[in-house]
Design an enzyme around this catalytic site. Structure first.
Site, PDB file in Angstrom:
ATOM      1  N   ASN A   7       0.884  -1.222  -0.035  1.00 37.67           N
ATOM      2  CA  ASN A   7       0.086  -0.011   0.094  1.00 37.67           C
ATOM      3  C   ASN A   7       0.823   1.098  -0.103  1.00 37.67           C
ATOM      4  O   ASN A   7       1.468   1.863   0.979  1.00 37.67           O
ATOM      5  CB  ASN A   7      -0.892  -0.116   1.151  1.00 37.67           C
ATOM      6  CG  ASN A   7      -1.785   1.069   1.262  1.00 37.67           C
ATOM      7  OD1 ASN A   7      -1.811   2.001   0.315  1.00 37.67           O
ATOM      8  ND2 ASN A   7      -2.511   1.275   2.482  1.00 37.67           N
ATOM      9  N   TRP A   8       0.967   1.743  -1.188  1.00 40.69           N
ATOM     10  CA  TRP A   8       1.887   3.049  -1.146  1.00 40.69           C
ATOM     11  C   TRP A   8       1.282   4.262  -0.440  1.00 40.69           C
ATOM     12  O   TRP A   8       2.003   5.394  -0.654  1.00 40.69           O
ATOM     13  CB  TRP A   8       2.287   3.345  -2.468  1.00 40.69           C
ATOM     14  CG  TRP A   8       3.249   2.134  -3.187  1.00 40.69           C
ATOM     15  CD1 TRP A   8       3.743   1.295  -2.554  1.00 40.69           C
ATOM     16  CD2 TRP A   8       3.676   2.186  -4.572  1.00 40.69           C
ATOM     17  NE1 TRP A   8       4.752   0.528  -3.347  1.00 40.69           N
ATOM     18  CE2 TRP A   8       4.572   0.992  -4.752  1.00 40.69           C
ATOM     19  CE3 TRP A   8       3.309   2.688  -5.710  1.00 40.69           C
ATOM     20  CZ2 TRP A   8       5.162   0.589  -5.834  1.00 40.69           C
ATOM     21  CZ3 TRP A   8       3.923   2.122  -7.066  1.00 40.69           C
ATOM     22  CH2 TRP A   8       4.886   1.204  -7.156  1.00 40.69           C
ATOM     23  N   LYS A   9       0.170   4.150  -0.339  1.00 36.01           N
ATOM     24  CA  LYS A   9      -0.703   5.492  -0.079  1.00 36.01           C
ATOM     25  C   LYS A   9      -0.535   6.558  -0.891  1.00 36.01           C
ATOM     26  O   LYS A   9      -0.389   6.391  -1.954  1.00 36.01           O
ATOM     27  CB  LYS A   9      -0.020   5.824   1.647  1.00 36.01           C
ATOM     28  CG  LYS A   9      -0.327   4.442   2.516  1.00 36.01           C
ATOM     29  CD  LYS A   9      -0.340   4.691   3.928  1.00 36.01           C
ATOM     30  CE  LYS A   9      -0.319   3.516   4.564  1.00 36.01           C
ATOM     31  NZ  LYS A   9      -0.548   3.540   6.038  1.00 36.01           N
ATOM     32  N   HIS A  61      -9.832   1.165   4.895  1.00 34.99           N
ATOM     33  CA  HIS A  61      -8.578   1.758   5.725  1.00 34.99           C
ATOM     34  C   HIS A  61      -8.679   2.483   6.711  1.00 34.99           C
ATOM     35  O   HIS A  61      -9.540   3.362   6.754  1.00 34.99           O
ATOM     36  CB  HIS A  61      -7.534   2.215   4.454  1.00 34.99           C
ATOM     37  CG  HIS A  61      -5.984   2.071   5.245  1.00 34.99           C
ATOM     38  ND1 HIS A  61      -5.698   3.069   6.179  1.00 34.99           N
ATOM     39  CD2 HIS A  61      -5.166   1.223   5.042  1.00 34.99           C
ATOM     40  CE1 HIS A  61      -4.387   2.845   6.502  1.00 34.99           C
ATOM     41  NE2 HIS A  61      -3.961   1.747   5.874  1.00 34.99           N
ATOM     42  N   GLU A 120      -7.126   4.981   7.787  1.00 35.20           N
ATOM     43  CA  GLU A 120      -6.830   6.553   7.436  1.00 35.20           C
ATOM     44  C   GLU A 120      -8.098   6.902   6.726  1.00 35.20           C
ATOM     45  O   GLU A 120      -8.387   8.201   6.884  1.00 35.20           O
ATOM     46  CB  GLU A 120      -5.649   6.816   6.516  1.00 35.20           C
ATOM     47  CG  GLU A 120      -4.421   6.403   7.323  1.00 35.20           C
ATOM     48  CD  GLU A 120      -3.204   5.734   6.513  1.00 35.20           C
ATOM     49  OE1 GLU A 120      -3.237   5.646   5.254  1.00 35.20           O
ATOM     50  OE2 GLU A 120      -2.074   5.143   7.295  1.00 35.20           O
ATOM     51  N   GLU A 147      -5.673  -4.343  10.785  1.00 38.69           N
ATOM     52  CA  GLU A 147      -4.663  -3.286  10.994  1.00 38.69           C
ATOM     53  C   GLU A 147      -4.964  -2.749  12.109  1.00 38.69           C
ATOM     54  O   GLU A 147      -5.699  -1.874  12.313  1.00 38.69           O
ATOM     55  CB  GLU A 147      -4.495  -2.447   9.729  1.00 38.69           C
ATOM     56  CG  GLU A 147      -4.217  -3.026   8.389  1.00 38.69           C
ATOM     57  CD  GLU A 147      -3.446  -2.008   7.546  1.00 38.69           C
ATOM     58  OE1 GLU A 147      -2.473  -2.263   6.951  1.00 38.69           O
ATOM     59  OE2 GLU A 147      -4.270  -0.976   7.539  1.00 38.69           O
ATOM     60  N   GLY A 152       2.245   2.767  10.861  1.00 43.55           N
ATOM     61  CA  GLY A 152       3.129   3.885  10.561  1.00 43.55           C
ATOM     62  C   GLY A 152       3.965   4.262  11.933  1.00 43.55           C
ATOM     63  O   GLY A 152       4.486   5.402  12.176  1.00 43.55           O
ATOM     64  N   SER A 170       3.226  -1.403  10.643  1.00 41.78           N
ATOM     65  CA  SER A 170       4.604  -1.591  10.772  1.00 41.78           C
ATOM     66  C   SER A 170       5.305  -2.982  10.592  1.00 41.78           C
ATOM     67  O   SER A 170       6.025  -3.396  11.131  1.00 41.78           O
ATOM     68  CB  SER A 170       5.054  -1.279  12.203  1.00 41.78           C
ATOM     69  OG  SER A 170       4.684  -0.186  12.365  1.00 41.78           O
ATOM     70  N   GLY A 202       2.709  -0.911   4.264  1.00 31.35           N
ATOM     71  CA  GLY A 202       2.741   0.405   4.108  1.00 31.35           C
ATOM     72  C   GLY A 202       4.193   0.888   3.944  1.00 31.35           C
ATOM     73  O   GLY A 202       4.979   0.650   2.796  1.00 31.35           O
ATOM     74  N   GLY A 203       4.986   1.786   4.905  1.00 27.20           N
ATOM     75  CA  GLY A 203       6.149   2.108   4.820  1.00 27.20           C
ATOM     76  C   GLY A 203       7.196   1.347   3.966  1.00 27.20           C
ATOM     77  O   GLY A 203       7.912   1.739   3.010  1.00 27.20           O
TER      78      GLY A 203
HETATM   79  P1  13P Z   1       2.929   0.787   7.866  1.00 26.55           P
HETATM   80  O1  13P Z   1       3.529  -0.554   7.229  1.00 26.55           O
HETATM   81  O2  13P Z   1       3.547   1.988   7.431  1.00 26.55           O
HETATM   82  O3  13P Z   1       2.614   0.888   9.330  1.00 26.55           O
HETATM   83  O4  13P Z   1       1.301   0.675   7.104  1.00 26.55           O
HETATM   84  C1  13P Z   1       0.366  -0.175   7.400  1.00 26.55           C
HETATM   85  C2  13P Z   1      -0.819   0.206   6.553  1.00 26.55           C
HETATM   86  O5  13P Z   1      -1.671   1.070   6.893  1.00 26.55           O
HETATM   87  C3  13P Z   1      -0.945  -0.578   5.447  1.00 26.55           C
HETATM   88  O6  13P Z   1      -2.262  -0.471   4.735  1.00 26.55           O
END
Ligand code: 13P
Length: 264
Positions: free
Chosen positions: A9-11, A96, A98, A168, A174, A214, A235-236
């Site tokens: 997930n590149w956001k 998600h 967010e 999640e 994050g 994470s 994510g990251g």
């Molecule tokens: P991180 O891996 O950056 O914690 O993000 C997780 C996430 O929200 C994947 O959708």
């Protein structure tokens, strides 16, 4: 046997040029990997570029980060399932945290999107998870139950089996603080138990459950070797092709007992 599914997930990151470079490096690391399902989830603006860069590669799929529930019409700024299908998108991340916290998405909204995705033969990756306050209050199961019943309402067994659920925990996204494998397994087992109640044993056994929050090359193997964890939503660490490739490779069944360095 559930096939592991690992998604990037590149956001709100990655220009077209960066996306193309990422895919080039990822293909060098993974080839056209077949034993783990890999999904790249770019921002809308890089979807076409990722498809182009993947070329003939068959097994790496494309996902989108969100969509609207209506089929088309006057919804300025929104994207429909059909428009995503037009770009060869196969998966869509819905609900998600967010989107839930920053953009006010409720379980009801998520459910409309999930149903619209299935109607268009897009496979939803539905995110659920508790906040730290909710965990400290001992409400993890209550929150997960509400989110699952709300987001997945009215789905039939076939649709459920074609849905991926991502656990999640909000406090792990994050933050660099992942759930321990035991905490994650406990939540995943509860999610599967809830699916069994909502549907039937066979369906619950077939639904793939990803952990997200994470995930990195160091913790991925142990998380994904838990009995009810069938992959990761990253994510990251998914912004770097080498890190993401290591996470994908650590999902391989035969690697479960190997030392972490053997996956690189
Ligand atoms: P991180 O891996 O950056 O914690 O993000 C997780 C996430 O929200 C994947 O959708």
């Amino acid at each position: 046997m559930r096939k592991k599914i690992v998604a990037a997930n590149w956001k709100m990151n990655m220009t077209q040029a960066e996306a193309a470079r990422f895919v080039e490096s990822l293909l060098l690391e993974l080839g056209d990997i077949a034993d783990v399902e890999v999904v790249i989830v770019p921002p809308f603006t890089a979807i076409a570029k990722v498809t182009e860069a993947l070329g003939k590669s068959q097994n790496i799929k494309i996902g989108a980060q969100n969509m609207h529930w209506e089929r088309n019409g006057a919804f300025t700024g929104e994207i429909s399932a059909a428009l995503l299908r037009d770009l060869f998108v196969r998966y869509v991340v819905l609900g998600h945290s967010e989107r839930r916290t920053l953009f006010g998405e409720t379980d009801k909204i998520v459910n409309r999107k999930v149903r619209a995705a299935h109607e268009a033969t897009l496979r939803p990756i539905v995110c659920v998870g508790e906040t730290l306050v909710q965990r400290d209050k001992g409400s993890v199961e209550k929150i997960l139950s509400i989110q699952l019943h709300g987001s997945l309402a009215t789905l039939g067994a076939k649709e459920l089996q074609e849905t991926v659920i991502a656990y999640e925990p909000v406090w792990a996204i994050g933050t660099g603080r992942n759930a321990t494998p035991e905490q994650a397994q406990e939540a995943h087992a509860f999610i599967r138990h809830t699916l069994r109640e909502m549907s039937d044993e066979t369906t619950a056994e077939r639904v793939r459950l990803q952990y997200g929050g994470s995930v990195n090359p160091e913790n991925a193997r142990e998380l994904m070797s838990q009995p009810d964890i069938d992959g990761a939503l990253v994510g990251g660490a998914s912004l770097d092709p080498r890190s993401f490739a290591q996470i994908v490779l650590s999902a391989r069944e035969e690697d479960k007992t190997a030392a972490p360095s053997a996956t690189v």
